[in-house]
Scaffold this active site. Sequence first.
Site, PDB file in Angstrom:
ATOM      1  N   HIS A  80      -5.326   2.890   6.329  1.00 49.67           N
ATOM      2  CA  HIS A  80      -6.337   2.263   5.473  1.00 49.67           C
ATOM      3  C   HIS A  80      -6.129   0.753   5.422  1.00 49.67           C
ATOM      4  O   HIS A  80      -5.007   0.253   5.533  1.00 49.67           O
ATOM      5  CB  HIS A  80      -6.338   2.870   4.067  1.00 49.67           C
ATOM      6  CG  HIS A  80      -5.066   2.716   3.295  1.00 49.67           C
ATOM      7  ND1 HIS A  80      -4.779   1.604   2.527  1.00 49.67           N
ATOM      8  CD2 HIS A  80      -3.998   3.543   3.146  1.00 49.67           C
ATOM      9  CE1 HIS A  80      -3.613   1.760   1.935  1.00 49.67           C
ATOM     10  NE2 HIS A  80      -3.100   2.922   2.298  1.00 49.67           N
ATOM     11  N   ASP A  82      -7.242  -1.244   2.842  1.00 47.29           N
ATOM     12  CA  ASP A  82      -7.268  -1.805   1.493  1.00 47.29           C
ATOM     13  C   ASP A  82      -5.898  -1.776   0.838  1.00 47.29           C
ATOM     14  O   ASP A  82      -4.993  -1.057   1.266  1.00 47.29           O
ATOM     15  CB  ASP A  82      -8.292  -1.066   0.624  1.00 47.29           C
ATOM     16  CG  ASP A  82      -8.016   0.428   0.535  1.00 47.29           C
ATOM     17  OD1 ASP A  82      -7.666   1.023   1.569  1.00 47.29           O
ATOM     18  OD2 ASP A  82      -8.155   1.003  -0.561  1.00 47.29           O
ATOM     19  N   ASP A 112       2.220  -0.920   2.471  1.00 42.39           N
ATOM     20  CA  ASP A 112       1.119   0.005   2.164  1.00 42.39           C
ATOM     21  C   ASP A 112      -0.222  -0.690   2.308  1.00 42.39           C
ATOM     22  O   ASP A 112      -0.807  -1.136   1.338  1.00 42.39           O
ATOM     23  CB  ASP A 112       1.308   0.531   0.738  1.00 42.39           C
ATOM     24  CG  ASP A 112       0.320   1.601   0.357  1.00 42.39           C
ATOM     25  OD1 ASP A 112      -0.261   2.225   1.262  1.00 42.39           O
ATOM     26  OD2 ASP A 112       0.114   1.818  -0.851  1.00 42.39           O
ATOM     27  N   GLU A 144      -9.072   3.705   0.407  1.00 47.10           N
ATOM     28  CA  GLU A 144      -8.081   4.771   0.213  1.00 47.10           C
ATOM     29  C   GLU A 144      -7.470   4.706  -1.175  1.00 47.10           C
ATOM     30  O   GLU A 144      -7.160   5.750  -1.778  1.00 47.10           O
ATOM     31  CB  GLU A 144      -6.975   4.654   1.275  1.00 47.10           C
ATOM     32  CG  GLU A 144      -5.990   5.823   1.284  1.00 47.10           C
ATOM     33  CD  GLU A 144      -4.776   5.625   0.378  1.00 47.10           C
ATOM     34  OE1 GLU A 144      -4.011   6.587   0.212  1.00 47.10           O
ATOM     35  OE2 GLU A 144      -4.596   4.505  -0.165  1.00 47.10           O
ATOM     36  N   GLU A 145      -7.300   3.506  -1.692  1.00 47.37           N
ATOM     37  CA  GLU A 145      -6.589   3.335  -2.956  1.00 47.37           C
ATOM     38  C   GLU A 145      -7.416   3.736  -4.178  1.00 47.37           C
ATOM     39  O   GLU A 145      -6.887   3.789  -5.287  1.00 47.37           O
ATOM     40  CB  GLU A 145      -6.126   1.878  -3.107  1.00 47.37           C
ATOM     41  CG  GLU A 145      -5.150   1.398  -2.039  1.00 47.37           C
ATOM     42  CD  GLU A 145      -3.770   2.037  -2.150  1.00 47.37           C
ATOM     43  OE1 GLU A 145      -3.594   2.918  -3.016  1.00 47.37           O
ATOM     44  OE2 GLU A 145      -2.878   1.664  -1.379  1.00 47.37           O
ATOM     45  N   GLU A 169       1.117   5.790   6.869  1.00 51.35           N
ATOM     46  CA  GLU A 169       1.566   5.451   5.520  1.00 51.35           C
ATOM     47  C   GLU A 169       3.083   5.245   5.508  1.00 51.35           C
ATOM     48  O   GLU A 169       3.802   5.787   6.355  1.00 51.35           O
ATOM     49  CB  GLU A 169       1.197   6.570   4.542  1.00 51.35           C
ATOM     50  CG  GLU A 169      -0.280   6.716   4.267  1.00 51.35           C
ATOM     51  CD  GLU A 169      -0.778   5.755   3.196  1.00 51.35           C
ATOM     52  OE1 GLU A 169      -0.002   4.873   2.764  1.00 51.35           O
ATOM     53  OE2 GLU A 169      -1.950   5.889   2.793  1.00 51.35           O
ATOM     54  N   HIS A 355       2.566  -0.400  -4.182  1.00 48.63           N
ATOM     55  CA  HIS A 355       2.009  -0.716  -5.499  1.00 48.63           C
ATOM     56  C   HIS A 355       3.004  -1.461  -6.396  1.00 48.63           C
ATOM     57  O   HIS A 355       2.833  -1.483  -7.614  1.00 48.63           O
ATOM     58  CB  HIS A 355       1.523   0.553  -6.222  1.00 48.63           C
ATOM     59  CG  HIS A 355       0.571   1.384  -5.428  1.00 48.63           C
ATOM     60  ND1 HIS A 355      -0.006   2.543  -5.924  1.00 48.63           N
ATOM     61  CD2 HIS A 355       0.082   1.252  -4.166  1.00 48.63           C
ATOM     62  CE1 HIS A 355      -0.799   3.075  -5.012  1.00 48.63           C
ATOM     63  NE2 HIS A 355      -0.756   2.304  -3.938  1.00 48.63           N
TER      64      HIS A 355
END
Length: 383
Positions: A80, A82, A112, A144-145, A169, A355
Amino acid sequence: MKNKLPPFIEIYRALIATPSISATEEALDQSNADLITLLADWFKDLGFNVEVQPVPGTRNKFNMLASCGQGAGGLLLAGHTDTVPFDDGRWTRDPFTLTEHDGKLYGLGTADMKGFFAFILDALRDVDVTKLAKPLYILATADEETSMAGARYFAETTALRPDCAIIGEPTSLQPVRAHKGHISNAIRIQGQSGHSSDPARGVNAIELMHDAIGHILQLRDNLKERYHYDAFTVPYPTLNLGHIHGGDASNRICACCELHMDIRPLPGMTLNELNGLLNDALAPVSERWPGRLTVDELHPPIPGYECPPNHKLVEVVEKLLGAKTEVVNYCTEAPFIQTLCPTLVLGPGSINQAHQPDEYLETRFIKPTRELITQVIHHFCWH
């Protein structure tokens, strides 16, 4: 032309410098169009055909599919584009400037998972894509997030059926073949307000919710008793009560109460099955108080995912890495890609950095990740 491709670290730097935040809050949400353009141009320079796919229902978000080689099957490498939002007050570095320090690459998306695309592009320098025996696909998705809208839409609309897929990932290069799903719901109870001095003149939504919670906790116990998958550290579906709010004053009968809860189902459990179990659990409250209880999704549900442990992809990757596949509790886009072909989750960096303020990827992952990507391309696309 390959000689137009920037050095690895400059690719990485450009990806991190291009914001592509996904957020449910419109003020924070950003398009990934600029990042998709970067990737599309680089893959075109490497000789790939590139398709950019607008994702419906998003705020100007796009998927990108780069493909090279002819025929059926082949390998799909996916990730992903984003990132999550960042807390400016907790970062000690600029989130959009790739910074190398003490064996770590810092920046929003380093682990990530924008970095995975830098690894793919760098590995492809040494691959003659004109000699591929089977096709190679690179998929870059949106959102995705938040909603996983990009992967959902791609899986629903594509005719591609590769032999297998790897989603990059951050797994610390430990292959993952299964994870739990995620369902989040809002339980709302509408009562009838009134003065607290005469409770019989109203319907207290908090009291009804108390009754509903009892049935939900019974469902939690039933899930734990009925479903098991011993490979998980928590080997049963979990149910969590995460948020509750009701009423506005101590001297008013509560007119509305809302509970937010989630369930993390095991692979193989269907979303329809879980919704049925939840509705059955709440049926006594609904029957006693018709029209007062509703259940709504907070976010689109994510099913559990599992790649067969005896699939060739598992065997090949375990042999290349000298490590057995694992199962994890967090969610990825794998359930949607798995509808197309057997899928593993495998990439550089640690999920513990995802994150987090001052997100980083350790430079020790650079060499083995590049080697792994080269090896899987050769195995699945050259033979």
